[in-house]
Design a protein around this motif. Structure first.
Motif, PDB file in Angstrom:
ATOM      1  N   ASN A 163      13.768   4.310  -6.049  1.00  0.00           N
ATOM      2  CA  ASN A 163      12.400   4.365  -6.561  1.00  0.00           C
ATOM      3  C   ASN A 163      12.221   3.568  -7.842  1.00  0.00           C
ATOM      4  OD1 ASN A 163      11.795   5.977  -4.400  1.00  0.00           O
ATOM      5  ND2 ASN A 163      11.787   7.896  -5.535  1.00  0.00           N
ATOM      6  N   LEU A 164      13.239   3.544  -8.689  1.00  0.00           N
ATOM      7  CA  LEU A 164      13.160   2.748  -9.921  1.00  0.00           C
ATOM      8  C   LEU A 164      12.962   1.268  -9.605  1.00  0.00           C
ATOM      9  CD1 LEU A 164      15.980   4.418 -12.068  1.00  0.00           C
ATOM     10  CD2 LEU A 164      13.521   4.487 -12.519  1.00  0.00           C
ATOM     11  N   VAL A 165      13.681   0.773  -8.606  1.00  0.00           N
ATOM     12  CA  VAL A 165      13.562  -0.632  -8.219  1.00  0.00           C
ATOM     13  C   VAL A 165      12.203  -0.888  -7.567  1.00  0.00           C
ATOM     14  CG1 VAL A 165      14.507  -2.469  -6.762  1.00  0.00           C
ATOM     15  CG2 VAL A 165      16.050  -0.898  -7.956  1.00  0.00           C
ATOM     16  N   LEU A 166      11.796  -0.022  -6.657  1.00  0.00           N
ATOM     17  CA  LEU A 166      10.526  -0.223  -5.956  1.00  0.00           C
ATOM     18  C   LEU A 166       9.351  -0.237  -6.925  1.00  0.00           C
ATOM     19  CD1 LEU A 166      11.072   2.061  -2.814  1.00  0.00           C
ATOM     20  CD2 LEU A 166      11.317  -0.421  -2.966  1.00  0.00           C
ATOM     21  N   GLU A 167       9.393   0.640  -7.934  1.00  0.00           N
ATOM     22  CA  GLU A 167       8.298   0.695  -8.903  1.00  0.00           C
ATOM     23  C   GLU A 167       8.246  -0.548  -9.781  1.00  0.00           C
ATOM     24  OE1 GLU A 167       9.196   4.384 -10.851  1.00  0.00           O
ATOM     25  OE2 GLU A 167       7.723   5.514  -9.669  1.00  0.00           O
ATOM     26  N   SER A 168       9.402  -1.138 -10.058  1.00  0.00           N
ATOM     27  CA  SER A 168       9.431  -2.301 -10.956  1.00  0.00           C
ATOM     28  C   SER A 168       9.159  -3.619 -10.237  1.00  0.00           C
ATOM     29  CB  SER A 168      10.784  -2.374 -11.681  1.00  0.00           C
ATOM     30  OG  SER A 168      11.827  -2.620 -10.760  1.00  0.00           O
ATOM     31  N   VAL A 169       9.544  -3.711  -8.959  1.00  0.00           N
ATOM     32  CA  VAL A 169       9.431  -4.975  -8.231  1.00  0.00           C
ATOM     33  C   VAL A 169       8.229  -5.013  -7.299  1.00  0.00           C
ATOM     34  CG1 VAL A 169      10.618  -6.527  -6.598  1.00  0.00           C
ATOM     35  CG2 VAL A 169      11.940  -5.289  -8.328  1.00  0.00           C
ATOM     36  N   LEU A 170       7.873  -3.878  -6.705  1.00  0.00           N
ATOM     37  CA  LEU A 170       6.910  -3.868  -5.606  1.00  0.00           C
ATOM     38  C   LEU A 170       5.655  -3.042  -5.906  1.00  0.00           C
ATOM     39  CD1 LEU A 170       9.489  -3.579  -2.700  1.00  0.00           C
ATOM     40  CD2 LEU A 170       8.072  -5.546  -3.218  1.00  0.00           C
ATOM     41  N   SER A 171       5.224  -3.048  -7.159  1.00  0.00           N
ATOM     42  CA  SER A 171       3.965  -2.393  -7.517  1.00  0.00           C
ATOM     43  C   SER A 171       2.797  -3.305  -7.175  1.00  0.00           C
ATOM     44  CB  SER A 171       3.936  -2.077  -9.020  1.00  0.00           C
ATOM     45  OG  SER A 171       2.617  -1.801  -9.447  1.00  0.00           O
ATOM     46  N   ASP A 172       1.913  -2.862  -6.272  1.00  0.00           N
ATOM     47  CA  ASP A 172       0.755  -3.677  -5.891  1.00  0.00           C
ATOM     48  C   ASP A 172      -0.117  -4.023  -7.093  1.00  0.00           C
ATOM     49  OD1 ASP A 172       1.559  -3.663  -3.269  1.00  0.00           O
ATOM     50  OD2 ASP A 172      -0.013  -2.324  -2.542  1.00  0.00           O
ATOM     51  N   ILE A 173      -0.350  -3.050  -7.970  1.00  0.00           N
ATOM     52  CA  ILE A 173      -1.225  -3.288  -9.125  1.00  0.00           C
ATOM     53  C   ILE A 173      -0.588  -4.284 -10.091  1.00  0.00           C
ATOM     54  CG2 ILE A 173      -2.280  -2.233 -11.167  1.00  0.00           C
ATOM     55  CD1 ILE A 173      -3.755  -1.632  -8.565  1.00  0.00           C
ATOM     56  N   ASP A 174       0.685  -4.114 -10.389  1.00  0.00           N
ATOM     57  CA  ASP A 174       1.358  -5.052 -11.298  1.00  0.00           C
ATOM     58  C   ASP A 174       1.358  -6.468 -10.732  1.00  0.00           C
ATOM     59  OD1 ASP A 174       1.849  -2.976 -13.004  1.00  0.00           O
ATOM     60  OD2 ASP A 174       3.980  -2.798 -12.546  1.00  0.00           O
ATOM     61  N   ASN A 175       1.565  -6.592  -9.424  1.00  0.00           N
ATOM     62  CA  ASN A 175       1.578  -7.921  -8.814  1.00  0.00           C
ATOM     63  C   ASN A 175       0.186  -8.528  -8.744  1.00  0.00           C
ATOM     64  OD1 ASN A 175       4.374  -8.154  -8.489  1.00  0.00           O
ATOM     65  ND2 ASN A 175       4.332  -6.919  -6.638  1.00  0.00           N
ATOM     66  N   GLY A 208       0.768  -1.238   0.000  1.00  0.00           N
ATOM     67  CA  GLY A 208       0.000   0.000   0.000  1.00  0.00           C
ATOM     68  C   GLY A 208       0.795   1.282   0.000  1.00  0.00           C
ATOM     69  N   ASN A 209       2.109   1.199  -0.131  1.00  0.00           N
ATOM     70  CA  ASN A 209       2.944   2.408  -0.092  1.00  0.00           C
ATOM     71  C   ASN A 209       3.005   3.089  -1.449  1.00  0.00           C
ATOM     72  OD1 ASN A 209       4.005   2.407   2.669  1.00  0.00           O
ATOM     73  ND2 ASN A 209       4.999   0.491   2.083  1.00  0.00           N
ATOM     74  N   SER A 210       3.292   4.385  -1.420  1.00  0.00           N
ATOM     75  CA  SER A 210       3.573   5.145  -2.635  1.00  0.00           C
ATOM     76  C   SER A 210       4.981   5.717  -2.541  1.00  0.00           C
ATOM     77  CB  SER A 210       2.544   6.270  -2.825  1.00  0.00           C
ATOM     78  OG  SER A 210       2.516   7.108  -1.682  1.00  0.00           O
ATOM     79  N   ILE A 211       5.530   6.037  -3.693  1.00  0.00           N
ATOM     80  CA  ILE A 211       6.909   6.525  -3.758  1.00  0.00           C
ATOM     81  C   ILE A 211       7.049   7.894  -3.088  1.00  0.00           C
ATOM     82  CG2 ILE A 211       8.703   7.325  -5.342  1.00  0.00           C
ATOM     83  CD1 ILE A 211       8.494   4.309  -5.287  1.00  0.00           C
ATOM     84  N   LYS A 212       8.106   8.032  -2.287  1.00  0.00           N
ATOM     85  CA  LYS A 212       8.449   9.318  -1.675  1.00  0.00           C
ATOM     86  C   LYS A 212       9.925   9.600  -1.950  1.00  0.00           C
ATOM     87  CE  LYS A 212       5.142   9.344   2.180  1.00  0.00           C
ATOM     88  NZ  LYS A 212       4.354   8.176   1.772  1.00  0.00           N
ATOM     89  N   ASN A 213      10.285  10.878  -1.957  1.00  0.00           N
ATOM     90  CA  ASN A 213      11.675  11.267  -2.125  1.00  0.00           C
ATOM     91  C   ASN A 213      12.156  11.925  -0.840  1.00  0.00           C
ATOM     92  OD1 ASN A 213      12.147  10.614  -5.018  1.00  0.00           O
ATOM     93  ND2 ASN A 213      10.488  12.072  -5.323  1.00  0.00           N
ATOM     94  N   ILE A 214      12.971  11.205  -0.086  1.00  0.00           N
ATOM     95  CA  ILE A 214      13.458  11.710   1.208  1.00  0.00           C
ATOM     96  C   ILE A 214      14.977  11.586   1.228  1.00  0.00           C
ATOM     97  CG2 ILE A 214      13.272  11.548   3.718  1.00  0.00           C
ATOM     98  CD1 ILE A 214      10.646  10.037   3.342  1.00  0.00           C
TER      99      ILE A 214
END
Length: 372
Positions: free
Chosen positions: A348-360, A195-201
């Motif tokens: 973020n590039l890795v998280l979006e490609s591996v851990l997308s709830d919708i894609d999974n 359920g997380n979304s990308i953040k830039n910290i």
């Protein structure tokens, strides 16, 4: 209009999604709903007997069944966590809607020992349960619980032989996927739903953070380990955050001004701790795939310092700093406390490609056979 009906049988009411297993269940239900599934959710519960508006919004119907914690079940040939999750009403409710069934963990599968179901059957494997309960037994200090976990582990060794009977199994980690692959080819690694979304910290945070349920033996052991480590790093602050365990932490750290317990009341407080943390220190003394607390920290915070028991997906592991001994943790913390975090873009590039709830969720949809 929702289509693609599916039964999902959960080991617990998944709202609020406030601990590892139910987080995966809740956000999986949410993602499947978003891609068009009509969800009939069946939940076993002990105390969480309210169907929230949040669950109603993403399901067609929610059925609740109180766990049957008959102490005589301890003498069953089946593991207690399995045998306590059966009610006759579940069989009747399943029969009213013709749809495939997704079982959330082996805990929810006692119905298959009672009834011959014609439905297609899919398993979300949350742990190699024999390993999980063996680890619980090893780390537990309460003698009765230690014995109970020991026998649960032994019974799961036999019960896990039912895994090949499912049409397909969705494993939660690479470790589990490899074990199931030795039993059947019908298995796919689907990472945790979160359920997380990308953040830039980027930049510097203010302290090191450990968060976890301190009712669990492994987490208690971790808290004690970290308190000893920060006794050697007296110039840096450690916050241990949990909804329980205050007395334990304060007792073990009574002479350390750099260790603070934060009593969590809600998710917003934890998110704020993530936002201001510089190093998230996380470890486990038992191997059980990928821990959700790592995923949350990767999405919401800066450096993640872990041991090998926390993550086994190589792409996710490469986003973390590694330490396995007391000396390695001390050395890494002393290095990272002086280093600005500048890894958001790569992470973020890795998280979006591996851990997308919708894609999974779409991967599950394809295997179940609903993909158009």
């Amino acid at each position: 209009m929702q289509t693609k009906p599916i039964h999902i049988i959960s080991f617990e009411n998944p709202f609020p999604p406030d601990f590892g297993g139910v987080i995966d269940v809740f956000f999986k239900v949410k993602a499947l709903h978003e891609i068009g599934f009509t969800i009939y959710l069946h939940c076993f519960y002990q105390d969480r007997n309210v169907v929230s508006d949040e669950l109603k919004a993403i399901t067609e119907r929610v059925f609740l069944y109180k766990k049957n914690r008959n102490p005589f079940f301890l003498f069953s040939k089946f593991p207690f966590p399995v045998v306590c999750r059966f009610r006759d009403e579940l069989t009747r409710n399943i029969a009213t809607i013709d749809a495939p069934i997704l079982f959330e963990g082996l805990h929810t599968t006692m119905i298959l020992q009672k009834t011959n179901l014609a439905n297609k059957k899919f398993l979300r494997l949350h742990n190699i349960e024999s390993n999980f309960y063996a680890g619980m037994s090893k780390n537990e200090t309460n003698y009765f619980k230690k014995i109970a976990y020991h026998f649960a582990s032994k019974k799961f060794i036999e019960y896990q032989k039912t895994i090949p009977n499912f049409d397909h199994t969705f494993s939660l980690s690479c470790f589990e996927n490899d074990i199931v692959k030795s039993m059947t080819d019908s298995v796919s690694y689907i990472p945790v739903f979160h359920g997380n979304s990308i953040k830039n910290i980027d930049g510097f945070g203010k302290y090191a953070l450990y968060h976890g349920d301190l009712r669990l033996a492994d987490n208690k052991k971790v808290a004690k380990f970290l308190i000893k480590i920060f006794n050697k790093i007296s110039d840096y602050q450690l916050i241990i955050a949990s909804s329980n365990g205050k007395k334990l932490v304060e007792k073990k750290s009574k002479n350390q001004s750099n260790v603070t317990f934060f009593e969590l009341q809600n998710e917003a407080q934890l998110d704020n701790l993530f936002l201001n943390a510089h190093i998230n220190v996380m470890l486990s003394f038992q191997k059980s795939g990928t821990k959700l607390k790592v995923i949350n920290a990767l999405f919401k915070s800066r450096f993640c310092l872990i041991n090998h028991n926390m993550v086994d997906d190589e792409q996710v592991l490469n986003l973390c700093e590694l330490a396995n001994s007391k000396e390695e943790f001390i050395s890494k913390i002393n290095q990272l406390k002086l280093k600005s975090f500048q890894e958001s873009e790569r992470r973020n590039l890795v998280l979006e490609s591996v851990l997308s709830d919708i894609d999974n969720a779409k991967k599950i949809e394809k295997i179940i056979g609903y993909e158009i």
